[in-house]
Design a protein around this motif. Structure first.
Motif, PDB file in Angstrom:
ATOM      1  N   LYS A  58     -18.201 -19.240 -16.186  1.00 55.94           N
ATOM      2  CA  LYS A  58     -17.364 -18.601 -17.205  1.00 55.94           C
ATOM      3  C   LYS A  58     -16.424 -17.584 -16.565  1.00 55.94           C
ATOM      4  CE  LYS A  58     -17.639 -15.645 -21.308  1.00 55.94           C
ATOM      5  NZ  LYS A  58     -18.565 -14.922 -22.230  1.00 55.94           N
ATOM      6  N   ALA A  59     -16.951 -16.843 -15.589  1.00 58.88           N
ATOM      7  CA  ALA A  59     -16.144 -15.782 -14.954  1.00 58.88           C
ATOM      8  C   ALA A  59     -14.922 -16.347 -14.238  1.00 58.88           C
ATOM      9  CB  ALA A  59     -17.006 -14.988 -13.976  1.00 58.88           C
ATOM     10  N   VAL A  60     -15.073 -17.494 -13.569  1.00 56.16           N
ATOM     11  CA  VAL A  60     -13.947 -18.030 -12.793  1.00 56.16           C
ATOM     12  C   VAL A  60     -12.867 -18.650 -13.673  1.00 56.16           C
ATOM     13  CG1 VAL A  60     -15.311 -18.423 -10.708  1.00 56.16           C
ATOM     14  CG2 VAL A  60     -15.124 -20.254 -12.409  1.00 56.16           C
ATOM     15  N   THR A  61     -13.123 -18.734 -14.974  1.00 54.75           N
ATOM     16  CA  THR A  61     -12.056 -19.215 -15.859  1.00 54.75           C
ATOM     17  C   THR A  61     -10.962 -18.173 -16.028  1.00 54.75           C
ATOM     18  OG1 THR A  61     -13.204 -18.426 -17.852  1.00 54.75           O
ATOM     19  CG2 THR A  61     -13.661 -20.693 -17.129  1.00 54.75           C
ATOM     20  N   TYR A  62     -11.266 -16.912 -15.665  1.00 54.12           N
ATOM     21  CA  TYR A  62     -10.263 -15.849 -15.702  1.00 54.12           C
ATOM     22  C   TYR A  62      -9.572 -15.773 -14.340  1.00 54.12           C
ATOM     23  CZ  TYR A  62     -12.745 -14.353 -19.905  1.00 54.12           C
ATOM     24  OH  TYR A  62     -13.333 -14.307 -21.140  1.00 54.12           O
ATOM     25  N   PRO A  63      -8.248 -15.743 -14.310  1.00 48.84           N
ATOM     26  CA  PRO A  63      -7.517 -15.696 -13.031  1.00 48.84           C
ATOM     27  C   PRO A  63      -7.952 -14.544 -12.137  1.00 48.84           C
ATOM     28  CG  PRO A  63      -6.013 -16.131 -14.843  1.00 48.84           C
ATOM     29  CD  PRO A  63      -7.327 -15.796 -15.470  1.00 48.84           C
ATOM     30  N   GLN A  64      -8.331 -13.405 -12.763  1.00 52.42           N
ATOM     31  CA  GLN A  64      -8.741 -12.239 -11.969  1.00 52.42           C
ATOM     32  C   GLN A  64      -9.984 -12.523 -11.127  1.00 52.42           C
ATOM     33  OE1 GLN A  64      -8.093 -12.385 -15.219  1.00 52.42           O
ATOM     34  NE2 GLN A  64      -7.513 -10.409 -16.099  1.00 52.42           N
ATOM     35  N   ASN A  65     -10.824 -13.429 -11.621  1.00 44.21           N
ATOM     36  CA  ASN A  65     -12.085 -13.708 -10.935  1.00 44.21           C
ATOM     37  C   ASN A  65     -12.075 -14.992 -10.114  1.00 44.21           C
ATOM     38  OD1 ASN A  65     -13.165 -11.476 -12.309  1.00 44.21           O
ATOM     39  ND2 ASN A  65     -13.790 -12.740 -14.043  1.00 44.21           N
ATOM     40  N   ASP A  66     -11.024 -15.788 -10.267  1.00 43.85           N
ATOM     41  CA  ASP A  66     -10.976 -17.094  -9.606  1.00 43.85           C
ATOM     42  C   ASP A  66     -10.533 -16.938  -8.160  1.00 43.85           C
ATOM     43  OD1 ASP A  66     -11.078 -19.759  -9.117  1.00 43.85           O
ATOM     44  OD2 ASP A  66      -9.316 -20.298 -10.309  1.00 43.85           O
ATOM     45  N   ASN A  67     -11.496 -16.656  -7.282  1.00 44.51           N
ATOM     46  CA  ASN A  67     -11.211 -16.425  -5.861  1.00 44.51           C
ATOM     47  C   ASN A  67     -12.343 -16.989  -5.021  1.00 44.51           C
ATOM     48  OD1 ASN A  67     -13.335 -14.249  -5.632  1.00 44.51           O
ATOM     49  ND2 ASN A  67     -11.996 -13.351  -7.191  1.00 44.51           N
ATOM     50  N   ALA A  68     -12.165 -16.957  -3.708  1.00 40.62           N
ATOM     51  CA  ALA A  68     -13.147 -17.551  -2.795  1.00 40.62           C
ATOM     52  C   ALA A  68     -14.514 -16.906  -2.931  1.00 40.62           C
ATOM     53  CB  ALA A  68     -12.653 -17.446  -1.353  1.00 40.62           C
ATOM     54  N   ASP A  69     -14.535 -15.586  -3.098  1.00 47.82           N
ATOM     55  CA  ASP A  69     -15.795 -14.857  -3.171  1.00 47.82           C
ATOM     56  C   ASP A  69     -16.633 -15.299  -4.360  1.00 47.82           C
ATOM     57  OD1 ASP A  69     -17.200 -12.939  -1.697  1.00 47.82           O
ATOM     58  OD2 ASP A  69     -16.805 -11.404  -3.191  1.00 47.82           O
ATOM     59  N   THR A  70     -16.027 -15.319  -5.537  1.00 53.03           N
ATOM     60  CA  THR A  70     -16.755 -15.682  -6.753  1.00 53.03           C
ATOM     61  C   THR A  70     -17.146 -17.158  -6.741  1.00 53.03           C
ATOM     62  OG1 THR A  70     -15.406 -14.033  -7.913  1.00 53.03           O
ATOM     63  CG2 THR A  70     -16.728 -15.511  -9.261  1.00 53.03           C
ATOM     64  N   ASN A  71     -16.270 -18.005  -6.265  1.00 50.89           N
ATOM     65  CA  ASN A  71     -16.587 -19.435  -6.215  1.00 50.89           C
ATOM     66  C   ASN A  71     -17.712 -19.733  -5.229  1.00 50.89           C
ATOM     67  OD1 ASN A  71     -14.748 -21.316  -7.916  1.00 50.89           O
ATOM     68  ND2 ASN A  71     -13.369 -19.726  -7.174  1.00 50.89           N
ATOM     69  N   TYR A  72     -17.768 -18.952  -4.141  1.00 54.32           N
ATOM     70  CA  TYR A  72     -18.869 -19.104  -3.184  1.00 54.32           C
ATOM     71  C   TYR A  72     -20.196 -18.727  -3.845  1.00 54.32           C
ATOM     72  CZ  TYR A  72     -21.566 -18.487   1.133  1.00 54.32           C
ATOM     73  OH  TYR A  72     -22.505 -18.581   2.113  1.00 54.32           O
ATOM     74  N   MET A  73     -20.171 -17.632  -4.615  1.00 51.72           N
ATOM     75  CA  MET A  73     -21.367 -17.227  -5.350  1.00 51.72           C
ATOM     76  C   MET A  73     -21.767 -18.310  -6.353  1.00 51.72           C
ATOM     77  SD  MET A  73     -20.511 -13.196  -6.046  1.00 51.72           S
ATOM     78  CE  MET A  73     -22.019 -12.881  -6.951  1.00 51.72           C
ATOM     79  N   LEU A  74     -20.775 -18.925  -7.001  1.00 47.96           N
ATOM     80  CA  LEU A  74     -21.051 -19.976  -7.978  1.00 47.96           C
ATOM     81  C   LEU A  74     -21.750 -21.172  -7.320  1.00 47.96           C
ATOM     82  CD1 LEU A  74     -20.827 -21.445 -10.674  1.00 47.96           C
ATOM     83  CD2 LEU A  74     -18.460 -22.042 -10.078  1.00 47.96           C
ATOM     84  N   ILE A  75     -21.223 -21.623  -6.186  1.00 46.19           N
ATOM     85  CA  ILE A  75     -21.827 -22.764  -5.483  1.00 46.19           C
ATOM     86  C   ILE A  75     -23.249 -22.426  -5.038  1.00 46.19           C
ATOM     87  CG2 ILE A  75     -21.655 -24.242  -3.437  1.00 46.19           C
ATOM     88  CD1 ILE A  75     -18.565 -23.841  -3.664  1.00 46.19           C
ATOM     89  N   THR A  76     -23.423 -21.188  -4.569  1.00 44.80           N
ATOM     90  CA  THR A  76     -24.751 -20.745  -4.149  1.00 44.80           C
ATOM     91  C   THR A  76     -25.736 -20.783  -5.309  1.00 44.80           C
ATOM     92  OG1 THR A  76     -23.761 -19.261  -2.524  1.00 44.80           O
ATOM     93  CG2 THR A  76     -26.035 -18.816  -3.156  1.00 44.80           C
ATOM     94  N   ALA A  77     -25.320 -20.269  -6.464  1.00 45.33           N
ATOM     95  CA  ALA A  77     -26.189 -20.267  -7.641  1.00 45.33           C
ATOM     96  C   ALA A  77     -26.531 -21.695  -8.064  1.00 45.33           C
ATOM     97  CB  ALA A  77     -25.513 -19.519  -8.783  1.00 45.33           C
ATOM     98  N   GLU A  78     -25.559 -22.599  -7.993  1.00 51.05           N
ATOM     99  CA  GLU A  78     -25.796 -23.997  -8.370  1.00 51.05           C
ATOM    100  C   GLU A  78     -26.817 -24.649  -7.440  1.00 51.05           C
ATOM    101  OE1 GLU A  78     -21.377 -24.963 -10.278  1.00 51.05           O
ATOM    102  OE2 GLU A  78     -21.784 -25.356  -8.160  1.00 51.05           O
TER     103      GLU A  78
END
Length: 318
Positions: A58-78
């Motif tokens: 949900k967070a990465v749907t916002y442009p402010q959060n859509d970056n390498a750091d957050t996406n890396y955390m997302l993949i890790t959580a998955e």
């Protein structure tokens, strides 16, 4: 007036700390984006992986959060949540979007391992081979070799797999993949012995059947030929038949013993392999949870900074 200025300065300082901690230009211009990211960080820091992957998505749907750091955390959580299919898809998207990121080598490794987990052995070999070629000094190198070997082993390419297991044992004695590699080599050796015994059993069995057929033939001719000559030939055939029958029984016993040993070894081997595969998705170094610990610390710091800001707002409003 002075209190207002100090409050503004404090907020600016808090915001600056948040931006520096996140290290990817996160912006809290939107309350919704800020709230989504903070809630995701809370779940991540607590290791609530199912919730974390939903909130980070949900967070990465916002442009402010859509970056390498957050996406890396997302993949890790998955990955920790066991959603390998989605993690593979997101890792491929990450590599397209952030080819120069500091996380890119680890994402490449994760992608190869995810392919292995999903049974895509040929693709896993290609991806992990590329990773090894590009990252020879990486701490993940022996693990990448191990999963290439595992993919070959799963594809019944035992000789090629054995060569890689030998490399891991000889070149990376400190790797946590050494024990699993040793078990795999012993398993390959036992399979080879079993295959040889099965071949001998087949050959001996064919000889036994031929001898038995000859014996029965001689028995039928007993009444039609000279008794003495036929008796001698019959006795010879019977002795040969008995010897071959004993060889067959001996080989069958050896194979049964080998299979029993194999079953016991496979049980022990499976435990070692499961332990080896429960590696941290970030690193196989002497501190395998350093990276996830840092991400969790960052998530907690973001949460603490936001909480501090709220406390200061409440204090100033009184």
């Amino acid at each position: 007036m002075r209190g207002v200025v100090l409050n503004i300065f404090r907020k600016a300082l808090v915001l600056g700390c948040v931006l520096s901690v996140c290290g990817a230009g996160l912006c809290f211009a939107s309350d919704a984006a800020s709230s989504a990211y903070v809630e995701a960080c809370k779940a991540f820091s607590r290791g609530e992986w199912d919730s974390a992957q939903i909130l980070l998505r949900k967070a990465v749907t916002y442009p402010q959060n859509d970056n390498a750091d957050t996406n890396y955390m997302l993949i890790t959580a998955e990955i920790y949540a066991g959603d390998d299919t989605r993690a593979l898809k997101d890792s491929e998207a990450f590599l397209r979007a952030y080819p120069k990121s500091i996380y890119t080598p680890r994402i490449q490794y994760m992608r190869g391992k995810l392919l292995y987990n999903l049974g895509e052995y040929e693709k896993s070999i290609i991806v992990l081979s590329d990773f090894c070629h590009q990252n020879e000094s990486s701490e993940l190198y022996p693990s990448a070799l191990f999963y290439i070997a595992e993919s070959l082993y799963s594809g019944y390419k035992y000789d090629e797999a054995e060569n890689l297991y030998e490399q891991i044992i000889a070149r990376y004695p400190e790797s946590d993949k050494v024990s699993a590699s040793q078990y795999r080599m012993e398993s390959i050796a036992q399979r080879s012995r079993e295959e040889k015994l099965l071949y001998l059993l087949k050959q001996t069995g064919e000889e036994y059947l031929a001898a038995k057929e000859d014996y029965e033939k001689q028995l039928r001719l007993y009444n039609s030929e000279a008794i003495n000559t036929t008796r001698e030939r019959l006795a010879d055939s019977q002795r040969k038949n008995q010897e071959l029958e004993e060889q067959v029984r001996d080989l069958e016993n050896q194979i049964a013993e080998l299979k029993a040993e194999q079953e016991a070894r496979e049980t022990q081997e499976q435990a070692v392999l499961v332990a080896a595969q429960k590696e941290d998705v970030f690193t196989d170094s002497s501190s395998p949870e350093d990276d996830v610990r840092l991400l969790k610390q960052k998530a907690r710091l973001v949460q603490w900074l936001i909480d501090e800001e709220k406390k200061n707002d409440e204090k100033n409003s009184k």
